[in-house]
Design a protein around this motif. Structure first.
Motif, PDB file in Angstrom:
ATOM      1  N   ARG A  61       0.832  -1.205   0.000  1.00 48.15           N
ATOM      2  CA  ARG A  61       0.000   0.000   0.000  1.00 48.15           C
ATOM      3  C   ARG A  61       0.870   1.259   0.000  1.00 48.15           C
ATOM      4  NH1 ARG A  61      -2.644   1.314   5.468  1.00 48.15           N
ATOM      5  NH2 ARG A  61      -3.711  -0.685   5.177  1.00 48.15           N
ATOM      6  N   VAL A  62       1.933   1.245   0.821  1.00 45.45           N
ATOM      7  CA  VAL A  62       2.825   2.401   0.898  1.00 45.45           C
ATOM      8  C   VAL A  62       3.506   2.643  -0.451  1.00 45.45           C
ATOM      9  CG1 VAL A  62       4.901   3.326   1.987  1.00 45.45           C
ATOM     10  CG2 VAL A  62       3.186   2.139   3.370  1.00 45.45           C
ATOM     11  N   VAL A  63       3.977   1.567  -1.078  1.00 46.82           N
ATOM     12  CA  VAL A  63       4.660   1.690  -2.375  1.00 46.82           C
ATOM     13  C   VAL A  63       3.694   2.232  -3.424  1.00 46.82           C
ATOM     14  CG1 VAL A  63       5.789   0.415  -4.229  1.00 46.82           C
ATOM     15  CG2 VAL A  63       6.316  -0.123  -1.845  1.00 46.82           C
ATOM     16  N   VAL A  64       2.472   1.691  -3.450  1.00 44.56           N
ATOM     17  CA  VAL A  64       1.482   2.146  -4.427  1.00 44.56           C
ATOM     18  C   VAL A  64       1.149   3.615  -4.210  1.00 44.56           C
ATOM     19  CG1 VAL A  64      -0.936   1.919  -5.121  1.00 44.56           C
ATOM     20  CG2 VAL A  64       0.494  -0.120  -4.893  1.00 44.56           C
ATOM     21  N   ALA A  65       0.930   4.011  -2.964  1.00 46.99           N
ATOM     22  CA  ALA A  65       0.600   5.402  -2.675  1.00 46.99           C
ATOM     23  C   ALA A  65       1.728   6.335  -3.109  1.00 46.99           C
ATOM     24  CB  ALA A  65       0.311   5.575  -1.185  1.00 46.99           C
ATOM     25  N   HIS A  66       2.971   5.926  -2.832  1.00 45.78           N
ATOM     26  CA  HIS A  66       4.116   6.744  -3.239  1.00 45.78           C
ATOM     27  C   HIS A  66       4.174   6.870  -4.757  1.00 45.78           C
ATOM     28  CE1 HIS A  66       8.148   8.343  -3.549  1.00 45.78           C
ATOM     29  NE2 HIS A  66       8.524   7.295  -4.257  1.00 45.78           N
ATOM     30  N   ARG A  67       3.995   5.741  -5.452  1.00 43.72           N
ATOM     31  CA  ARG A  67       4.069   5.765  -6.919  1.00 43.72           C
ATOM     32  C   ARG A  67       2.945   6.618  -7.507  1.00 43.72           C
ATOM     33  NH1 ARG A  67       6.454   2.076 -10.220  1.00 43.72           N
ATOM     34  NH2 ARG A  67       7.934   1.933  -8.511  1.00 43.72           N
ATOM     35  N   GLN A  68       1.749   6.485  -6.970  1.00 44.47           N
ATOM     36  CA  GLN A  68       0.638   7.274  -7.491  1.00 44.47           C
ATOM     37  C   GLN A  68       0.845   8.759  -7.241  1.00 44.47           C
ATOM     38  OE1 GLN A  68      -3.231   5.794  -6.372  1.00 44.47           O
ATOM     39  NE2 GLN A  68      -2.940   3.855  -7.416  1.00 44.47           N
TER      40      GLN A  68
END
Length: 375
Positions: A61-68
């Protein structure tokens, strides 16, 4: 196991820790780990799965949020760079889902910013971005010419500081493709994004573009991307509630010469992901169905090229299907009269590069000095 998790996330708390170990590995390889976390969080089930599995999902979730965040900011910076140019900019794929707040953006891992612009303005847009901090990576002149003469986009741009990639498209398929959807028709039915001078494709066109991206591309290692079919199923479910959506889907595909990708998308999203496609729409799409022999071949190839295999057990059948899909994508994108010379040039350049990078042979003295036996 992954397909069951996507179709019925309510059952995930029933998995053993051994099953979770395998599921997490497969989901990570297919870039769907963030999607599993989003589904479980939405259902309030994260606390009911093994803690070690939950930790992996929370990290995703953290990685996805950062990428988005990075990609939406990059889209904002592109709009800033183009300020003053009278140009229509349309977001595509993952960034479009994020900006439009669509369910397909839930937990979605995107890697670059894809934008569609009118062909007649591509040069001024490219120059404006080059002047404001973006750059092209080094390309061989043949590859640069290939992009500009035959492809549907210019060579990718990367910002000097942020290193985020931006792909500027002027079509959704190469100029040499067997299918030739009219970009002007796509630009006529776009929708505004609140509080931003950018637009997204209309519902029908967004689905059709996702299907073009799915069925007209392929990688020998990855095959068809399951994540792209998940996007299609999400978009179908979301837009199904709009008045007239199902009635207009097939006619719009036929108008854009994309009836065949739509046919495949409806069939396989229903078969593999349980998308609720009305029988009447499937019957209508049959007008673009391939011959019986091609349909049998695709029914054999698509699941094997798309569905993940066990990460520890090689699957020669899946490898064959992915290679066949990869060759099909090339055949659809470019006639052999152009494809074969292009591939021959690339092969020759790789061969030359391999010889150039080979270290010079050691002399007899040098060989004896570096001998591990003497040491």
């Amino acid at each position: 196991m992954l397909m069951d998790a996507l179709r019925q996330p309510n059952d995930l708390p029933l998995l053993s820790i051994e099953d979770w170990d395998l599921l997490l590995r497969v989901a990570r390889r297919t870039r769907l780990l963030g999607r599993l976390e989003a589904d479980l969080a939405r259902l309030g089930l994260l606390e009911r799965i093994p803690e070690r599995a939950a930790c992996h999902l929370r990290a995703a979730r953290v990685v996805v949020a950062h990428r988005q965040t990075r990609l939406t900011w990059e889209a904002d910076r592109v709009l800033w760079a183009l300020r003053g140019l009278e140009v229509q900019v349309v977001a595509l794929k993952g960034v479009a889902y994020m900006l439009a707040g669509l369910p397909a953006a839930r937990g979605r891992m995107a890697v670059d910013v894809d934008l569609l612009v009118p062909k007649e303005q591509i040069n001024s847009i490219e120059q404006r971005l080059l002047d404001r901090g973006w750059m092209h990576k080094a390309l061989h002149p043949d590859d640069d010419r290939y992009y500009r003469d035959w492809m549907h986009e210019i060579p990718a741009l990367r910002h000097r500081e942020r290193e985020t990639e931006v792909d500027i498209h002027h079509r959704i398929l190469p100029r040499t493709s067997r299918l030739q959807p009219d970009t002007r028709l796509l630009l006529q039915q776009t929708r505004a994004v609140p509080d931003m001078p950018i637009r997204v494709l209309g519902p029908h066109d967004m689905i059709l573009h996702a299907l073009v991206h799915l069925f007209h591309e392929g990688e020998p290692d990855e095959g068809l991307r399951l994540r792209d079919l998940v996007d299609v199923a999400d978009l179908l479910r979301h837009f199904a509630g709009e008045p007239g959506f199902w009635d207009g889907l097939v006619p719009r595909a036929e108008e854009l010469q994309l009836g065949r990708p739509l046919y495949y998308g409806l069939i396989y999203s229903r078969q593999l992901l349980g998308a609720d496609v009305p029988d009447a729409v499937l019957q209508q799409a049959q007008g673009s169905a391939p011959s019986w022999l091609v349909r049998q071949a695709m029914d054999w190839l698509v699941p094997r090229a798309m569905l993940p295999t066990h990460p520890d057990i090689p699957n020669p059948t899946a490898a064959l299907a992915r290679w066949a899909i990869y060759m099909r994508a090339h055949w659809l994108r470019m006639p052999l009269s152009l494809l074969l010379p292009h591939l021959a040039r690339k092969f020759w350049r790789r061969l030359q590069g391999a010889f150039k990078s080979r270290p010079p042979p050691l002399s007899a003295d040098e060989g004896s000095k570096n001998s591990p036996v003497k040491e």
